[in-house]
Motif scaffolding. Structure first.
Motif, PDB file in Angstrom:
ATOM      1  N   ILE A  20       0.857  -1.186   0.000  1.00 25.09           N
ATOM      2  CA  ILE A  20       0.000   0.000   0.000  1.00 25.09           C
ATOM      3  C   ILE A  20       0.888   1.230   0.000  1.00 25.09           C
ATOM      4  CG2 ILE A  20      -1.945   1.163   1.138  1.00 25.09           C
ATOM      5  CD1 ILE A  20      -2.350  -1.394   2.766  1.00 25.09           C
ATOM      6  N   SER A  21       0.988   1.890  -1.116  1.00 21.74           N
ATOM      7  CA  SER A  21       1.666   3.190  -1.198  1.00 21.74           C
ATOM      8  C   SER A  21       2.989   3.224  -0.436  1.00 21.74           C
ATOM      9  CB  SER A  21       0.726   4.283  -0.671  1.00 21.74           C
ATOM     10  OG  SER A  21      -0.460   4.314  -1.427  1.00 21.74           O
ATOM     11  N   ALA A 144       0.678   5.238   7.765  1.00 19.83           N
ATOM     12  CA  ALA A 144      -0.406   4.279   8.015  1.00 19.83           C
ATOM     13  C   ALA A 144      -1.684   5.002   8.439  1.00 19.83           C
ATOM     14  CB  ALA A 144       0.021   3.289   9.088  1.00 19.83           C
ATOM     15  N   ALA A 145      -1.548   5.999   9.321  1.00 19.04           N
ATOM     16  CA  ALA A 145      -2.724   6.765   9.753  1.00 19.04           C
ATOM     17  C   ALA A 145      -3.352   7.504   8.581  1.00 19.04           C
ATOM     18  CB  ALA A 145      -2.323   7.747  10.850  1.00 19.04           C
ATOM     19  N   GLU A 146      -2.520   8.023   7.679  1.00 22.46           N
ATOM     20  CA  GLU A 146      -3.025   8.761   6.519  1.00 22.46           C
ATOM     21  C   GLU A 146      -3.773   7.839   5.548  1.00 22.46           C
ATOM     22  OE1 GLU A 146      -0.995  10.893   2.652  1.00 22.46           O
ATOM     23  OE2 GLU A 146       0.052  11.007   4.583  1.00 22.46           O
ATOM     24  N   LEU A 147      -3.275   6.609   5.394  1.00 24.10           N
ATOM     25  CA  LEU A 147      -3.851   5.686   4.425  1.00 24.10           C
ATOM     26  C   LEU A 147      -5.111   4.985   4.936  1.00 24.10           C
ATOM     27  CD1 LEU A 147      -0.559   3.972   3.191  1.00 24.10           C
ATOM     28  CD2 LEU A 147      -1.946   5.614   1.919  1.00 24.10           C
ATOM     29  N   ALA A 148      -5.218   4.799   6.237  1.00 26.96           N
ATOM     30  CA  ALA A 148      -6.287   3.970   6.804  1.00 26.96           C
ATOM     31  C   ALA A 148      -7.690   4.349   6.334  1.00 26.96           C
ATOM     32  CB  ALA A 148      -6.207   3.990   8.326  1.00 26.96           C
ATOM     33  N   PRO A 149      -8.078   5.643   6.296  1.00 26.56           N
ATOM     34  CA  PRO A 149      -9.465   5.963   5.932  1.00 26.56           C
ATOM     35  C   PRO A 149      -9.836   5.554   4.511  1.00 26.56           C
ATOM     36  CG  PRO A 149      -8.400   7.844   6.991  1.00 26.56           C
ATOM     37  CD  PRO A 149      -7.333   6.854   6.693  1.00 26.56           C
ATOM     38  N   SER A 150      -8.838   5.408   3.601  1.00 27.61           N
ATOM     39  CA  SER A 150      -9.180   5.092   2.227  1.00 27.61           C
ATOM     40  C   SER A 150      -9.046   3.621   1.871  1.00 27.61           C
ATOM     41  CB  SER A 150      -8.319   5.872   1.250  1.00 27.61           C
ATOM     42  OG  SER A 150      -7.385   6.647   1.810  1.00 27.61           O
ATOM     43  N   VAL A 151      -8.735   2.755   2.845  1.00 24.67           N
ATOM     44  CA  VAL A 151      -8.607   1.326   2.579  1.00 24.67           C
ATOM     45  C   VAL A 151      -9.951   0.657   2.831  1.00 24.67           C
ATOM     46  CG1 VAL A 151      -7.491  -0.807   3.352  1.00 24.67           C
ATOM     47  CG2 VAL A 151      -6.142   1.275   3.084  1.00 24.67           C
ATOM     48  N   SER A 152     -10.427  -0.068   1.844  1.00 30.00           N
ATOM     49  CA  SER A 152     -11.780  -0.644   1.939  1.00 30.00           C
ATOM     50  C   SER A 152     -11.809  -1.956   2.717  1.00 30.00           C
ATOM     51  CB  SER A 152     -12.351  -0.870   0.532  1.00 30.00           C
ATOM     52  OG  SER A 152     -11.500  -1.733  -0.205  1.00 30.00           O
ATOM     53  N   GLU A 153     -10.683  -2.662   2.786  1.00 28.46           N
ATOM     54  CA  GLU A 153     -10.663  -3.940   3.504  1.00 28.46           C
ATOM     55  C   GLU A 153     -10.666  -3.678   5.011  1.00 28.46           C
ATOM     56  OE1 GLU A 153      -7.571  -7.599   4.123  1.00 28.46           O
ATOM     57  OE2 GLU A 153      -7.638  -6.668   2.135  1.00 28.46           O
ATOM     58  N   PRO A 154     -11.715  -4.078   5.732  1.00 28.18           N
ATOM     59  CA  PRO A 154     -11.856  -3.672   7.146  1.00 28.18           C
ATOM     60  C   PRO A 154     -10.684  -4.078   8.031  1.00 28.18           C
ATOM     61  CG  PRO A 154     -13.917  -4.584   6.317  1.00 28.18           C
ATOM     62  CD  PRO A 154     -12.886  -4.833   5.254  1.00 28.18           C
ATOM     63  N   ALA A 155     -10.219  -5.314   7.925  1.00 32.36           N
ATOM     64  CA  ALA A 155      -9.146  -5.771   8.813  1.00 32.36           C
ATOM     65  C   ALA A 155      -7.857  -4.996   8.549  1.00 32.36           C
ATOM     66  CB  ALA A 155      -8.907  -7.265   8.620  1.00 32.36           C
ATOM     67  N   LEU A 156      -7.561  -4.738   7.284  1.00 35.57           N
ATOM     68  CA  LEU A 156      -6.347  -3.997   6.945  1.00 35.57           C
ATOM     69  C   LEU A 156      -6.452  -2.538   7.380  1.00 35.57           C
ATOM     70  CD1 LEU A 156      -3.589  -4.259   5.653  1.00 35.57           C
ATOM     71  CD2 LEU A 156      -4.650  -3.764   3.431  1.00 35.57           C
ATOM     72  N   ALA A 157      -7.621  -1.953   7.199  1.00 38.99           N
ATOM     73  CA  ALA A 157      -7.811  -0.569   7.643  1.00 38.99           C
ATOM     74  C   ALA A 157      -7.663  -0.465   9.161  1.00 38.99           C
ATOM     75  CB  ALA A 157      -9.189  -0.081   7.201  1.00 38.99           C
ATOM     76  N   ALA A 158      -8.201  -1.446   9.900  1.00 40.39           N
ATOM     77  CA  ALA A 158      -8.079  -1.423  11.362  1.00 40.39           C
ATOM     78  C   ALA A 158      -6.621  -1.547  11.792  1.00 40.39           C
ATOM     79  CB  ALA A 158      -8.915  -2.551  11.963  1.00 40.39           C
ATOM     80  N   LEU A 159      -5.861  -2.407  11.104  1.00 35.56           N
ATOM     81  CA  LEU A 159      -4.440  -2.547  11.416  1.00 35.56           C
ATOM     82  C   LEU A 159      -3.705  -1.235  11.169  1.00 35.56           C
ATOM     83  CD1 LEU A 159      -1.764  -3.921  11.992  1.00 35.56           C
ATOM     84  CD2 LEU A 159      -1.876  -4.991   9.726  1.00 35.56           C
ATOM     85  N   LEU A 160      -3.989  -0.587  10.059  1.00 35.30           N
ATOM     86  CA  LEU A 160      -3.342   0.688   9.767  1.00 35.30           C
ATOM     87  C   LEU A 160      -3.689   1.743  10.812  1.00 35.30           C
ATOM     88  CD1 LEU A 160      -3.846   0.767   5.893  1.00 35.30           C
ATOM     89  CD2 LEU A 160      -1.657   0.579   7.088  1.00 35.30           C
ATOM     90  N   ARG A 161      -4.922   1.754  11.285  1.00 31.70           N
ATOM     91  CA  ARG A 161      -5.297   2.718  12.337  1.00 31.70           C
ATOM     92  C   ARG A 161      -4.522   2.458  13.617  1.00 31.70           C
ATOM     93  NH1 ARG A 161     -10.524   1.877  10.193  1.00 31.70           N
ATOM     94  NH2 ARG A 161     -10.999   0.368  11.833  1.00 31.70           N
ATOM     95  N   ARG A 162      -4.384   1.174  13.982  1.00 29.94           N
ATOM     96  CA  ARG A 162      -3.642   0.857  15.216  1.00 29.94           C
ATOM     97  C   ARG A 162      -2.177   1.260  15.077  1.00 29.94           C
ATOM     98  NH1 ARG A 162      -6.917  -3.818  14.978  1.00 29.94           N
ATOM     99  NH2 ARG A 162      -5.231  -5.064  14.087  1.00 29.94           N
ATOM    100  N   VAL A 163      -1.587   0.974  13.922  1.00 36.37           N
ATOM    101  CA  VAL A 163      -0.195   1.379  13.698  1.00 36.37           C
ATOM    102  C   VAL A 163      -0.084   2.899  13.726  1.00 36.37           C
ATOM    103  CG1 VAL A 163       1.655   1.434  11.976  1.00 36.37           C
ATOM    104  CG2 VAL A 163       0.433  -0.700  12.433  1.00 36.37           C
ATOM    105  N   GLY A 164      -1.037   3.582  13.077  1.00 36.09           N
ATOM    106  CA  GLY A 164      -1.004   5.041  13.035  1.00 36.09           C
ATOM    107  C   GLY A 164      -1.110   5.692  14.394  1.00 36.09           C
ATOM    108  N   ALA A 165      -1.697   4.994  15.339  1.00 33.80           N
ATOM    109  CA  ALA A 165      -1.827   5.539  16.695  1.00 33.80           C
ATOM    110  C   ALA A 165      -0.582   5.324  17.544  1.00 33.80           C
ATOM    111  CB  ALA A 165      -3.030   4.906  17.393  1.00 33.80           C
ATOM    112  N   HIS A 166       0.459   4.649  16.989  1.00 34.22           N
ATOM    113  CA  HIS A 166       1.628   4.304  17.802  1.00 34.22           C
ATOM    114  C   HIS A 166       2.928   4.795  17.185  1.00 34.22           C
ATOM    115  CE1 HIS A 166      -1.251   1.489  19.717  1.00 34.22           C
ATOM    116  NE2 HIS A 166      -0.499   1.715  20.777  1.00 34.22           N
TER     117      HIS A 166
END
Length: 436
Positions: A20-21, A144-166
């Motif tokens: 992903i990017s 990861a935080a920047e990309l998370a809102p535009s990822v359609s796959e729920p599990a992958l988007a959730a992982l990116l959000r968790r990474v973006g928060a750390h």
């Protein structure tokens, strides 16, 4: 929309790598289930792997980075890596001496803590590579935080959000939350924690230390005080909430701070059972939950047979009591400010040997100091008690903590440790300090 690819013809199945990017993400990797002293940087537990540029980030299930590897040409060593603990303390683990390091420490690396001791004479933090690796993690987390809102796959988007928060700010928030849960510092861990790669759940049973030795660099600044059971349980519940999905990677418990055994064997048993009930270490990914604690010699010598039996009956695969003797020499003890009567060292050694020869999970380790500034009689007496004729001890070990070794004195320290190790009935190791 970011470009998300993976698998044949771009099709992705859960668990496949995704690109992903600029981020390559390998979710839910399964590492080692125990902590063998392997000679390569093997991942342990469950984790995610993220690659970006020259860096590989091993990420916990909560999204926080655990290790950083790099292929940069200026990286301190091939096979060396950065580790970040719960308290947001960074350690570089050096494999430079390889087999000799294993003889010294029981592991295949030497830890170099940021702003730590430099008695090895080498500081991997002096150059830019390690600091830039930490910045690279911060940048990867921000991406990861920047990309998370535009990822359609729920599990992958959730992982990116968790990474973006750390990113670094998120790691520091987690460390502050840990400090609020414990309400006391964790100045040092027992050396036996290396057996579980320092993946321990820290719970404060007793603040302070009755000894308050003058030489100690790990004082807590508080008078000795036992915490009530309700406090212990509240800490365990706080840790459970803090770690969330990452709790599965923690099977072992450290009861702190510097002399939990001084609270009494009954209190240790009560606290360990309460922590086990809340945190359920037997449900962790790792298969052998262990319990670690420090003990002053006086607290250890107060244990009767019933207390030893109660400790040994706790439902852990290993119960490790680390006793700080520091020196067998009365004059050295007086100089260090260690309140210990002259016969205590020999008495602790006899009782520790008895525990370590008995079957069961309870084992006792002993700490002694070695230092270029300590009197010769300290080293002579230490050598005498460790090399006295006797059968090898099947459990436990002696750990030698460096005191006041000047920078560049590692060769002399190494010779001191390996010389004692070669002739001791006890396993002997160097005690390099790693933080939580």
């Amino acid at each position: 929309m970011p470009d998300v690819t993976g698998g044949p013809a771009g099709a992705r199945r859960p668990g496949d790598a995704a690109r992903i990017s600029g981020l390559e993400i390998r979710p839910d990797r399964r590492g080692l289930r125990d902590f063998p002293p392997v000679s390569y940087p093997a991942p342990d537990g469950r984790c995610h792997e993220i690659r970006r540029g020259d860096y590989t980030f091993e990420v916990g299930l909560d999204g926080a980075v655990r290790r950083i590897h790099s292929r940069r040409p200026d990286w301190p060593e091939p096979g060396g890596y950065l580790r970040c603990g719960l308290a947001h303390r960074w350690v570089y683990r050096s494999p430079a001496l390889y087999g000799e390091t294993f003889a010294l420490t029981g592991r295949h690396y030497l830890p170099h803590v940021l702003a730590g001791d430099r008695w090895t004479g080498w500081d991997p933090w002096a150059g830019p590579a390690l600091h830039e690796a930490i910045r690279a993690w911060d940048e990867a987390a921000a991406l990861a935080a920047e990309l998370a809102p535009s990822v359609s796959e729920p599990a992958l988007a959730a992982l990116l959000r968790r990474v973006g928060a750390h990113g670094r700010a998120g790691l520091e928030r987690r460390a502050r939350r840990l400090r609020r849960i414990l309400r006391a510092p964790l100045p040092v861990l027992p050396p036996e924690c290396a057996r579980v790669d320092y993946a321990v759940l820290p719970v404060i049973l007793a603040e302070g230390c009755p000894s308050e030795c003058r030489f100690c660099r790990f004082r807590t600044g508080a008078a000795f005080r036992r915490r009530p059971l309700e406090d212990v349980r509240a800490q365990a519940e706080g840790l459970r909430d803090l770690l969330g999905p990452e709790l599965v990677n923690f099977a072992s418990v450290f009861l702190g701070q510097n002399d939990a055994l001084a609270a009494g064997a009954a209190a240790v048993v009560e606290a360990a059972e309460a922590v086990r009930e809340v945190l359920r270490p037997r449900e962790a990914y790792h298969r052998r939950p262990r319990l670690f604690l420090f003990a002053d010699p006086a607290a250890f010598l107060q244990l009767d047979d019933a207390a030893l039996e109660a400790l040994g009956a706790l439902p852990f695969e290993g119960i490790h009591v680390n006793v700080g003797l520091e020196s067998p020499d009365p004059e050295t003890l007086a100089r260090l400010g260690k309140a210990l009567y002259p016969e205590a060292a020999a008495e602790v050694l006899r009782r520790a040997e008895a525990v370590n020869r008995a079957p069961g999970p309870l084992e006792v380790g002993l700490n002694f100091l070695v230092g270029s500034g300590l009197p010769d009689r300290h080293h002579r007496r230490l050598e005498a008690i460790l090399t006295a004729p006797g059968r090898p001890v099947p459990k436990g070990a002696v750990y030698l903590a460096p005191l006041d070794w000047p920078p560049g004195s590692f060769r002399e320290l190494r010779r001191t440790v390996l010389s004692l190790k070669a002739r001791s009935a006890w396993p002997v190791f160097l005690y390099p300090v790693e933080p939580v």
